[in-house]
Design an enzyme around this catalytic site. Structure first.
Site, short mmCIF file in Angstrom:
data_model
loop_
_atom_site.label_atom_id
_atom_site.label_comp_id
_atom_site.label_asym_id
_atom_site.label_seq_id
_atom_site.Cartn_x
_atom_site.Cartn_y
_atom_site.Cartn_z
N HIS A 20 15.11 3.29 -6.78
CA HIS A 20 14.09 3.28 -7.83
C HIS A 20 14.72 3.38 -9.22
CE1 HIS A 20 11.36 4.39 -4.45
NE2 HIS A 20 10.58 3.54 -5.11
N HIS A 40 15.56 -2.24 -9.82
CA HIS A 40 14.30 -2.41 -9.08
C HIS A 40 13.19 -2.84 -10.04
CE1 HIS A 40 10.77 -1.65 -6.65
NE2 HIS A 40 10.39 -0.67 -7.44
N HIS A 55 6.62 0.50 -14.03
CA HIS A 55 5.83 1.13 -12.96
C HIS A 55 6.53 2.28 -12.23
CE1 HIS A 55 8.21 -1.13 -10.04
NE2 HIS A 55 7.68 -0.36 -9.12
N ASP A 56 7.87 2.40 -12.34
CA ASP A 56 8.60 3.49 -11.66
C ASP A 56 9.45 4.31 -12.63
OD1 ASP A 56 9.16 1.85 -8.44
OD2 ASP A 56 7.85 3.52 -8.95
N ASP A 111 6.14 -5.29 -6.13
CA ASP A 111 6.89 -4.07 -5.80
C ASP A 111 7.64 -4.23 -4.48
OD1 ASP A 111 5.89 -0.52 -6.07
OD2 ASP A 111 7.83 -1.50 -6.17
C1 LIG Z 1 11.80 -2.13 2.52
C2 LIG Z 1 10.88 -0.93 2.37
N1 LIG Z 1 10.75 -0.09 3.39
C3 LIG Z 1 9.93 0.98 3.32
C4 LIG Z 1 9.78 1.83 4.44
C5 LIG Z 1 8.91 2.91 4.39
C6 LIG Z 1 8.17 3.15 3.22
C7 LIG Z 1 7.19 4.29 3.14
O1 LIG Z 1 6.91 4.77 2.06
N2 LIG Z 1 6.62 4.66 4.31
C8 LIG Z 1 5.59 5.73 4.30
C9 LIG Z 1 4.38 5.35 5.14
C10 LIG Z 1 3.21 6.21 4.66
C11 LIG Z 1 4.02 3.88 5.01
C12 LIG Z 1 8.33 2.34 2.08
C13 LIG Z 1 9.18 1.25 2.12
N3 LIG Z 1 9.33 0.37 1.04
C14 LIG Z 1 8.81 0.29 -0.23
C15 LIG Z 1 7.87 1.18 -0.93
C16 LIG Z 1 6.57 0.72 -1.23
C17 LIG Z 1 5.70 1.56 -1.93
O2 LIG Z 1 4.39 1.24 -2.26
C18 LIG Z 1 3.76 -0.05 -2.17
C19 LIG Z 1 4.53 -1.11 -2.93
C20 LIG Z 1 2.37 0.13 -2.79
C21 LIG Z 1 3.61 -0.47 -0.71
C22 LIG Z 1 6.09 2.81 -2.38
C23 LIG Z 1 7.39 3.24 -2.11
C24 LIG Z 1 8.27 2.43 -1.41
CL1 LIG Z 1 9.89 2.97 -1.11
N4 LIG Z 1 9.31 -0.79 -0.83
N5 LIG Z 1 10.13 -1.43 0.01
C25 LIG Z 1 10.15 -0.71 1.17
MG LIG Z 2 6.57 3.66 -7.29
ZN LIG Z 3 8.51 0.30 -7.28
#
Ligand SMILES: Cc1nc2ccc(C(=O)NCC(C)C)cc2n2c(-c3cc(OC(C)(C)C)ccc3Cl)nnc12
Ligand SMILES: [Mg+2]
Ligand SMILES: [Zn+2]
Length: 343
Positions: A82, A86, A122-123, A234
Site C-alpha cells: 500500500h 500501488h 485512496h490509500d 484497486d
Molecule cells: C491480490 C489480492 N489478494 C487479496 C487477498 C485477500 C484480501 C482480503 O482483504 N481478504 C479479506 C476477506 C474479508 C475478503 C485482499 C486481497 N487483495 C486486495 C485488497 C482489496 C481491497 O478492497 C477492494 C479493492 C474493495 C476489494 C482492500 C484491501 C486489499 Cl489488500 N487487492 N488485491 C488483493
Molecule cells: Mg485501501
Molecule cells: Zn488500494
C-alpha cells in the site's frame, strides 16, 4: 515542504504525452510501475490529468497540481504493497477507463475528475495493516473513527483534505462553491467504497444495476458505477500477466504476514490468511478471486464490454494459481510457510 527544484522540474518543462513514458502506456495490459520510480509516477500523473483535459477544463495551475501530486506521493508510506506505486497503478487503470468514450458519456466531467484524484489518494498514509487490526489494537485511527467504521478509508480521505488545505496545493481552488462541495463528496464516497466490507455490502445493488441496465439518469447508478470503477482499479494488478500479478500478491502477503507477526507479539492469534505458519497463498488467492476480484471485473465488463479482456486475464491468472496449488500439493510442499515456495 517540497524542494523548489522538484516543483521547477515538474512545471517548467512541458508536460510529456502519456505515450512518451512508454508506447504501450494506454493499453490495459501495460504494467504502470514499469515506467520508473516514484518521481516518474508524479510526472506521469501530471500527464494523465493533462490528457484527460482536466488542466484546461478546470484551469488547474500546473504548479499547484505539481505540488498537490508531490504531497500525495509523500503522503504514502514505504510499506510493501500500500505505497505510492500501488496508488499510481490504481490511478493509471482509472485513467484508462476514464478515457473510454462510454465512460465519458456515462459520467459527468466533475465525476471523472473526482475519480482520478480519488484513485491517486485512496490509500494515503496506509500503515500496511487492516481495519480489523486498527480496531483490535485500538490504534489512534481506531480511536478517531471506530464508531463510523471504514477506519483506514476515513483516514485516507482526511489526509486528502489536509493536503488540499496546504499552501498552494488546493487543485480545486478555482471551482465554484457548489463544484467544490460536489467533488469532495464524490471523493469521500469513492475512497470509502474501497473498504472491502463496504464493497461486499454493495454487491447486491451493483448486480441489480447490471440487471436493470446502467441508467445515466439515476444518481444511484452514477454512485454505484463510480464505486465499481474504483474497486476494479484497486484490483487492477490482478488483470496483468501472471508474473506481475503474482509478484504484487506477494507484496500483499508481506503486509499480511507482518501484521500476523505483530498480532502474535501482542498476544493475539492472527487469522489464517495473516499467519505465515498456516496460510496457503494459492488457496487464499483462489478464494479471493472467486469471491471478490472476478465478480468485480465481470460486473464491470457487462457495463463496459471492451473490458472483457481484463476479466479474461483474471481468469487466466486464476488458472495459474490453481495449477500452482496442485503442484504444491503433489510435491507435498509446506501448505504454509510464507511465500518462498512461490519463487
Ligand atoms: C491480490 C489480492 N489478494 C487479496 C487477498 C485477500 C484480501 C482480503 O482483504 N481478504 C479479506 C476477506 C474479508 C475478503 C485482499 C486481497 N487483495 C486486495 C485488497 C482489496 C481491497 O478492497 C477492494 C479493492 C474493495 C476489494 C482492500 C484491501 C486489499 Cl489488500 N487487492 N488485491 C488483493
Ligand atoms: Mg485501501
Ligand atoms: Zn488500494
Amino acid at each position: 515542504s517540497i524542494a523548489p527544484e522538484d516543483i521547477l522540474r515538474l512545471t517548467v518543462r512541458d508536460i510529456p504525452s502519456p505515450t512518451s513514458f512508454h508506447p504501450e502506456f494506454t493499453t490495459f495490459q501495460f504494467v504502470p510501475r514499469s515506467i520508473g520510480t516514484g518521481d516518474t509516477y508524479v510526472e506521469a500523473s501530471l500527464s494523465m490529468f493533462k490528457e484527460l483535459g482536466f488542466i484546461d477544463r478546470y484551469r488547474l495551475r500546473r504548479r499547484t497540481l505539481a505540488r498537490f501530486l508531490l504531497m500525495v506521493q509523500k503522503g504514502y508510506r514505504d510499506v510493501p504493497y500500500h505505497n505510492w506505486g500501488h496508488a499510481f497503478s490504481v490511478g493509471h487503470f482509472c485513467y484508462l477507463i476514464l478515457r473510454m468514450p462510454d465512460v465519458v458519456n456515462a459520467l459527468s466531467e466533475l465525476e471523472r475528475f473526482s475519480l482520478l484524484v480519488a484513485s491517486l489518494c485512496h490509500d494515503i498514509d496506509h500503515r500496511g495493516t487492516t481495519n480489523a487490526f486498527q480496531l483490535q489494537s485500538k490504534t489512534p485511527l481506531a480511536q478517531l473513527y471506530s464508531s463510523e467504521g471504514s477506519v483506514l478509508e476515513r483516514h485516507h480521505f482526511a489526509q486528502t483534505v489536509t493536503i488540499l488545505g496546504m499552501d498552494e496545493c488546493n487543485i480545486f481552488e478555482q471551482l465554484t462553491r457548489q463544484q467544490y462541495q460536489t467533488v469532495l463528496d464524490n471523493i469521500r464516497e469513492i475512497i470509502l467504497a474501497t473498504d472491502i466490507a463496504a464493497h461486499l455490502r454493495k454487491v447486491t445493488r451493483i448486480k441489480e444495476m447490471i440487471e436493470e441496465g446502467f441508467d445515466p439518469s439515476l444518481p444511484d447508478h452514477h454512485y454505484l458505477f463510480m464505486c465499481l470503477l474504483m474497486t476494479a482499479s484497486d484490483l487492477s494488478d490482478q488483470s496483468k500477466d501472471f508474473k506481475t500479478s503474482k509478484a504484487i500478491a506477494e507484496n500483499i502477503y508481506k503486509e499480511f504476514f507482518s501484521q500476523g507477526d505483530l498480532e502474535k507479539q501482542m498476544g493475539n492469534s492472527p487469522i489464517e490468511m495473516m499467519d505465515r505458519e498456516r496460510a496457503c497463498v494459492p488457496k487464499i488467492q483462489l478464494e479471493f478471486m472467486d469471491t471478490v476480484a472476478l465478480p468485480v471485473f465481470d460486473y464491470l465488463s457487462r457495463i463496459l464490454p471492451d473490458l472483457r479482456t481484463t476479466y479474461d486475464s483474471l481468469l487466466t491468472n486464476r488458472r495459474c494459481w490453481s495449477a500452482l496449488d496442485s503442484i504444491l500439493q503433489e510435491e507435498g510442499l509446506p501448505a504454509a510457510g510464507g511465500l518462498d515456495y512461490l519463487r
